[in-house]
Design an enzyme around this catalytic site. Structure first.
Site, PDB file in Angstrom:
ATOM      1  N   ASP A   1       5.778   0.351  -8.023  1.00  0.00           N
ATOM      2  CA  ASP A   1       4.463   0.413  -7.387  1.00  0.00           C
ATOM      3  C   ASP A   1       4.611  -0.140  -5.983  1.00  0.00           C
ATOM      4  O   ASP A   1       5.536  -0.901  -5.711  1.00  0.00           O
ATOM      5  CB  ASP A   1       3.490  -0.520  -8.123  1.00  0.00           C
ATOM      6  CG  ASP A   1       3.045   0.064  -9.438  1.00  0.00           C
ATOM      7  OD1 ASP A   1       3.093   1.287  -9.575  1.00  0.00           O
ATOM      8  OD2 ASP A   1       2.645  -0.720 -10.323  1.00  0.00           O
TER       9      ASP A   1
ATOM     10  N   ASP B   1       1.058  -1.788 -13.952  1.00  0.00           N
ATOM     11  CA  ASP B   1       0.141  -2.904 -14.197  1.00  0.00           C
ATOM     12  C   ASP B   1      -1.073  -2.498 -15.028  1.00  0.00           C
ATOM     13  O   ASP B   1      -1.484  -3.202 -15.919  1.00  0.00           O
ATOM     14  CB  ASP B   1      -0.290  -3.568 -12.879  1.00  0.00           C
ATOM     15  CG  ASP B   1      -0.690  -2.569 -11.815  1.00  0.00           C
ATOM     16  OD1 ASP B   1      -1.006  -1.423 -12.162  1.00  0.00           O
ATOM     17  OD2 ASP B   1      -0.688  -2.927 -10.623  1.00  0.00           O
TER      18      ASP B   1
ATOM     19  N   ASP C   1      -0.795   2.749 -17.398  1.00  0.00           N
ATOM     20  CA  ASP C   1       0.635   2.818 -17.101  1.00  0.00           C
ATOM     21  C   ASP C   1       1.487   2.638 -18.362  1.00  0.00           C
ATOM     22  O   ASP C   1       2.686   2.900 -18.345  1.00  0.00           O
ATOM     23  CB  ASP C   1       1.038   1.707 -16.113  1.00  0.00           C
ATOM     24  CG  ASP C   1       0.516   1.986 -14.706  1.00  0.00           C
ATOM     25  OD1 ASP C   1       0.230   3.157 -14.420  1.00  0.00           O
ATOM     26  OD2 ASP C   1       0.394   1.033 -13.920  1.00  0.00           O
TER      27      ASP C   1
HETATM   28  P1  ATP Z   1       0.096   1.086  -5.837  1.00  0.00           P
HETATM   29  O1  ATP Z   1       0.323   2.139  -6.861  1.00  0.00           O
HETATM   30  O2  ATP Z   1       0.927   1.159  -4.651  1.00  0.00           O
HETATM   31  O3  ATP Z   1       0.020  -0.287  -6.411  1.00  0.00           O
HETATM   32  P2  ATP Z   1      -2.556   1.178  -5.992  1.00  0.00           P
HETATM   33  O4  ATP Z   1      -2.360   1.216  -7.453  1.00  0.00           O
HETATM   34  O5  ATP Z   1      -3.156  -0.040  -5.387  1.00  0.00           O
HETATM   35  O6  ATP Z   1      -1.286   1.475  -5.248  1.00  0.00           O
HETATM   36  P3  ATP Z   1      -4.856   2.542  -6.197  1.00  0.00           P
HETATM   37  O7  ATP Z   1      -5.349   1.210  -6.599  1.00  0.00           O
HETATM   38  O8  ATP Z   1      -4.862   3.677  -7.138  1.00  0.00           O
HETATM   39  O9  ATP Z   1      -3.429   2.397  -5.638  1.00  0.00           O
HETATM   40  O10 ATP Z   1      -5.630   2.905  -4.876  1.00  0.00           O
HETATM   41  C1  ATP Z   1      -5.632   4.200  -4.391  1.00  0.00           C
HETATM   42  C2  ATP Z   1      -6.665   4.310  -3.303  1.00  0.00           C
HETATM   43  O11 ATP Z   1      -7.943   3.978  -3.820  1.00  0.00           O
HETATM   44  C3  ATP Z   1      -6.452   3.384  -2.120  1.00  0.00           C
HETATM   45  O12 ATP Z   1      -5.693   4.012  -1.139  1.00  0.00           O
HETATM   46  C4  ATP Z   1      -7.843   3.131  -1.633  1.00  0.00           C
HETATM   47  O13 ATP Z   1      -8.243   4.137  -0.712  1.00  0.00           O
HETATM   48  C5  ATP Z   1      -8.700   3.276  -2.871  1.00  0.00           C
HETATM   49  N1  ATP Z   1      -9.032   1.975  -3.419  1.00  0.00           N
HETATM   50  C6  ATP Z   1      -8.190   0.999  -3.794  1.00  0.00           C
HETATM   51  N2  ATP Z   1      -8.849  -0.045  -4.300  1.00  0.00           N
HETATM   52  C7  ATP Z   1     -10.153   0.258  -4.229  1.00  0.00           C
HETATM   53  C8  ATP Z   1     -11.344  -0.411  -4.629  1.00  0.00           C
HETATM   54  N3  ATP Z   1     -11.321  -1.611  -5.179  1.00  0.00           N
HETATM   55  N4  ATP Z   1     -12.520   0.216  -4.412  1.00  0.00           N
HETATM   56  C9  ATP Z   1     -12.540   1.434  -3.879  1.00  0.00           C
HETATM   57  N5  ATP Z   1     -11.470   2.107  -3.495  1.00  0.00           N
HETATM   58  C10 ATP Z   1     -10.279   1.541  -3.664  1.00  0.00           C
END
Ligand code: ATP
Length: 900
Positions: A335, A635, A639
């Site tokens: 991730d 996480d 997953d």
């Molecule tokens: P990684 O896989 O690298 O850990 P991630 O799991 O954090 O990334 P996601 O959490 O799926 O990725 O986030 C994808 C997208 O969703 C982000 O690019 C952002 O634009 C949006 N996002 C992330 N967190 C939030 C939130 N709490 N509220 C609204 N939108 C969010």
């Protein structure tokens, strides 16, 4: 709690949640007080199930005797007793018992190490107590505690739900039913079966989606799972494929040795001139000599030490064979957020249709100004910006405040924390709006929405991945009101932010009729007004950049799998030093491919963006089909299937849910990519040390076996008595054999490609080396023996010298074995103190058998003239040099092969 009466009414499902809260003398907003919790803990006991019955120590000790070798030894003891060689009998029995004691303690130590590690993974629960929300060990939960449930949580006790928002629970642990059950808080019939009690959740099950709040109604053995007495803790055997392979090998060797001994006895009896008694003793000696008895115990100790070391380096192994698999990992899928980056988010820029803004400051301290044209902006006069910030503040689950060190910190999701900090940097206080309903953030949908009442209107604020919002936005807000949504403009703004590695979040809203009191994904369309974008930085972890470099050198590919935008992903990938970071594949492209296409593409690309958890599963499968050994991090609850499928599933200790941890082979205490690489390093070290130990121990047995077999075949004097052989085996297995467990990682271990996981341990080279060293030591000693006898040395004198020769040569051989291919005197020569300590100990033991009279008596040794020490020492040095020459030649051969 006054008495147990209320608790006897276990029909919590057939009364209202308010009634449950009343009867249990608690409150949803405050919980119970700490003092009351203490009383209840005393009254009802800890919230844990009785441990699986531990094996009785005596039985464990007796089990040490259940081994082919021990049977051979006991058989030998019987024969010697029959021959009236009672000293031999005594020594053999003593050795059997000492061996069992050593095995017993080694097994105990290994088990303790694993037990300690298991405790590091104790289950946590989010609880409201004394009006505060805290995280605590679920074993401290008591009846009446208010527990907050989130997706991926394991349910820590039986609870009556008082709130459930789209809550789904997987109850297979209890009911065997693997589909998730939707829960709510409605009262249900008193006589309903366990599986139908949808307003209750039960210990041992897990939240697969949604959120909820429950009040604890039963803990520990009183829970449903406690009642059916299903043991949570299974005792795991300390074993891995390699250890299984070697113990099987050991058994085969033992049986062959017995057969060969019988044949040799027959041969000696017919063709040689030995007395049958002497011959029998020698053959017993042969059996004792050639069986590698200590090996399995030593290997499990090496493994346990490895697991302990990994835990010290913040990687907790949940499944022992993974220690070996880690050494052969060829691709790590990681991730991005929090693992490769710090997960310390700061909003650096905001853009609306009116203007661009830069934000000062770093981290979660709300100090810093919002700047436009080099001047602080007055939010009052920037209506669109104000509305954007209000959306970010309202549609938010995080809490910002000062911690005990008076530092600003957040509770909740760092992305949301950064947006709260941004809102607080505004020069006016933004309204606090009460939320009527919420759709929580979900990485599947990638947005969050909240319904609020504002200025007499019902408004849904939405924040999320910009591309998702662009798809549904119809209008955009600016200082003059609203106009049609200009997608091209916003796409460009998003790309500008993303290509510098920023995570981008959009804000939007929708007005809904006043009678709307709840919202759903299907409500988020039509009349949606876009507000603006925030660009958030999340700095890379310096140590992860280093670790990626190390991986590249070690032939391990690092792939980044992220939910973020493709441009953000590529930019961060480049900063991290991931190879091929200029090309990336998006989740939707993965979806469009069939498995065969994906197999080819998955190896080519190293950056995967805008993915959802189900893409991870397909990627792992694709990489495995290409023959790669795949480690995968995760996480969220979704997953779990990908982690289960990966060769090494890695769960996050901080961010990770309990369900993910359960599905994993390894848990990272600090969520850090560096820790994965540390574990791989440790995995390679452990595997190398297992190999070195095998390569060291087997020739000891080989040499002794060869010496005795050859002397019977050639009809020379039998060079060692059975007790002497037992002595050699004992002193080497309690001293020098252990030393290699502490050998540090070799310099080149992370510079060579991963081990081929299919390669058998006892490959051609190993077999050659074992035979070569056995013949070298055994043959050399035999040659020396024959010479000494020809020169008229006394029989006991020769035996004493022989005994020392074998042991001292083994000691020198230990220094050869510290590295399989490299020169023994290298820069790491002094890194393993254990080698020197055990060598010293060995010398003391050898001196004691030579110069303490009663030892002479027992072992048939004699006082040795100082000058006679030259024989063992010269022999040791000779063997050491010859093996080093062999290694040198092998290094040359390797080089020639490499250049071909
Ligand atoms: P990684 O896989 O690298 O850990 P991630 O799991 O954090 O990334 P996601 O959490 O799926 O990725 O986030 C994808 C997208 O969703 C982000 O690019 C952002 O634009 C949006 N996002 C992330 N967190 C939030 C939130 N709490 N509220 C609204 N939108 C969010």
């Amino acid at each position: 709690m006054k008495n147990n009466y209320e608790l006897e009414n276990r029909n919590w499902h057939s009364i209202s949640s308010e009634e449950v809260v009343n009867r249990l003398e608690t409150s949803i907003s405050e919980g119970i007080t700490e003092k009351e919790a203490e009383n209840r803990l005393e009254q009802f006991g800890r919230n844990s199930l009785p441990e699986g019955k531990k094996e009785n120590s005596l039985i464990k000790f007796l089990k040490q005797f259940n081994d082919v070798l021990i049977f051979v030894l006991l058989g030998s003891a019987l024969i010697t007793a029959f021959l009236k060689h009672f000293i031999d009998t005594g020594v053999i029995i003593a050795v059997v018992v000492i061996n069992a004691i050593i095995g017993f303690f080694q097994e105990n130590k290994a088990e303790k190490a694993l037990e300690g590690i298991k405790n590091m993974l104790s289950l946590k629960a989010h609880v409201v107590r004394g009006g505060r929300r805290i995280e605590m060990d679920s074993s401290d939960l008591v009846i009446g505690d208010i527990v907050i449930l989130n997706p991926g949580d394991k349910i820590p006790a039986d609870m009556r739900l008082v709130k459930a928002i789209n809550l789904k629970v997987e109850e297979s642990a209890l009911t065997g039913e693997s589909t998730s059950i939707e829960k709510n808080v409605d009262i249900i019939d008193e006589n309903s079966a366990l599986g139908d009690r949808i307003n209750m959740v039960f210990s041992g099950t897990s939240v697969s989606a949604g959120t909820g709040i429950g009040v604890v109604t039963a803990t520990g053995k009183d829970t449903e799972i406690g009642k059916i007495n299903k043991m949570m803790a299974e005792v795991k055997k300390i074993t891995t494929p390699l250890i299984k392979q070697t113990s099987k090998f050991g058994e085969t060797v033992s049986i062959s040795v017995v057969v060969i001994s019988i044949l040799i006895f027959i041969f000696g009896f017919i063709f040689r001139n030995y007395g049958s008694k002497e011959l029998l003793l020698s053959v017993i000696g042969l059996a004792v000599a050639a069986i590698p008895e200590g090996l399995p115990a030593i290997l499990s100790i090496i493994l346990a030490i490895g697991v302990e070391n990994m835990a010290k380096r913040k990687a907790i192994i949940r499944n022992l064979p993974s220690v070996e698999t880690l050494g052969s990992v060829s691709v790590i899928c990681s991730d991005k957020t929090g693992t490769l980056t710090k997960n310390e988010m700061t909003v650096k820029s905001v853009v609306t249709s009116d203007s661009h803004y830069n934000i000062e400051g770093n981290g979660y301290s709300p100090r810093g100004r919002i700047i436009n044209n080099e001047k602080e902006v007055d939010i009052k006069s920037e209506k669109t910006l104000k509305n954007t910030l209000l959306c970010f503040k309202t549609c938010n689950d995080a809490h910002l405040g000062k911690d005990t060190n008076d530092e600003w910190s957040i509770k909740g999701d760092p992305t949301e924390g950064a947006l709260l900090t941004l809102a607080k940097k505004s020069n006016i206080k933004l309204d606090n709006l009460d939320r009527e309903a919420t759709i929580p953030f979900d990485s599947e949908y990638k947005y969050m929405a909240t319904l609020v009442k504002y200025n007499g209107e019902n408004i849904v604020y939405i924040k999320g991945a910009p591309d998702r919002l662009f798809d549904i936005a119809e209008k955009e807000e600016n200082k003059d009101g609203q106009r049609d949504f200009n997608r091209a403009y916003w796409e460009k703004q998003m790309k500008d932010f993303a290509s510098s590695g920023k995570r981008v979040i959009g804000a939007a809203y929708k007005k809904v009729p006043k009678d709307v009191i709840s919202i759903d994904h299907s409500d988020l369309n039509g009349e949606i007004v876009f507000l603006g974008l925030a660009g958030i930085i999340d700095p890379p972890r310096e140590e992860a950049i280093e670790a990626i470099k190390e991986c590249t050198e070690a032939g391990i590919t690092v792939k980044m799998i992220t939910g973020d935008h493709i441009e953000t992903a590529k930019a961060i990938g480049k900063q991290m030093g991931i190879t091929n970071a200029e090309m990336a594949l998006e989740g939707k492209e993965i979806e469009a491919m069939d498995d065969d296409e994906l197999k080819e593409v998955a190896v080519k690309y190293n950056i995967f963006a805008r993915t959802s958890p189900n893409h991870k599963l397909r990627l792992v499968e694709a990489l495995q089909r290409k023959g790669l050994i795949c480690a995968m991090t995760g996480d969220g609850v979704n997953d779990a299937p990908a982690l289960k499928r990966a060769d090494v599933g890695i769960a996050m200790g901080i961010k990770g849910t309990e369900v993910t941890k359960d599905a994993s082979e390894m848990v990272l205490v600090d969520d850090n990519f560096r820790t994965i690489v540390n574990a791989v390093e440790e995995g390679r070290r452990v595997y190398d040390n297992l190999k070195k130990t095998i390569l060291f121990i087997l020739p000891t047995n080989g040499a002794e076996g060869f010496l005795i077999m050859a002397s019977i075949l050639f009809g020379t004097l039998i060079p060692l008595t059975p007790v002497q052989i037992l002595w050699v085996n004992m002193v080497t297995s309690v001293t020098v054999s252990m030393a290699l467990a502490f050998e540090k990682m070799e310099k080149g271990a992370m510079k060579r490609p991963p081990r081929n996981s299919k390669e058998p341990l006892l490959n051609g080279y190993f077999i050659w080396r074992i035979i070569f060293v056995s013949v070298l030591i055994g043959g050399g000693t035999l040659f020396m023996n024959v010479n000494l006898i020809n020169r008229g040395y006394d029989l006991n004198e020769v035996r004493t010298i022989t005994l020392h020769t074998i042991v001292i040569t083994q000691m020198f051989h230990l220094y050869n074995s510290r590295t399989i291919r490299n020169f023994a005197f290298n820069r790491d020569f002094f890194t393993n103190k254990a080698v020197f300590i055990v060598s010293g100990l060995l010398v003391l033991l050898q001196l004691s058998i030579t110069y303490i009279p009663f030892m002479n008596e027992i072992f048939g040794t004699i006082y040795m003239k100082p000058s006679h020490w030259a024989f063992p020492i010269l022999m040791g040095i000779g063997v050491f040099i010859i093996i080093e020459i062999e290694k040198f030649i092998m290094r040359r051969v390797d080089k020639i092969k490499e250049n071909k």
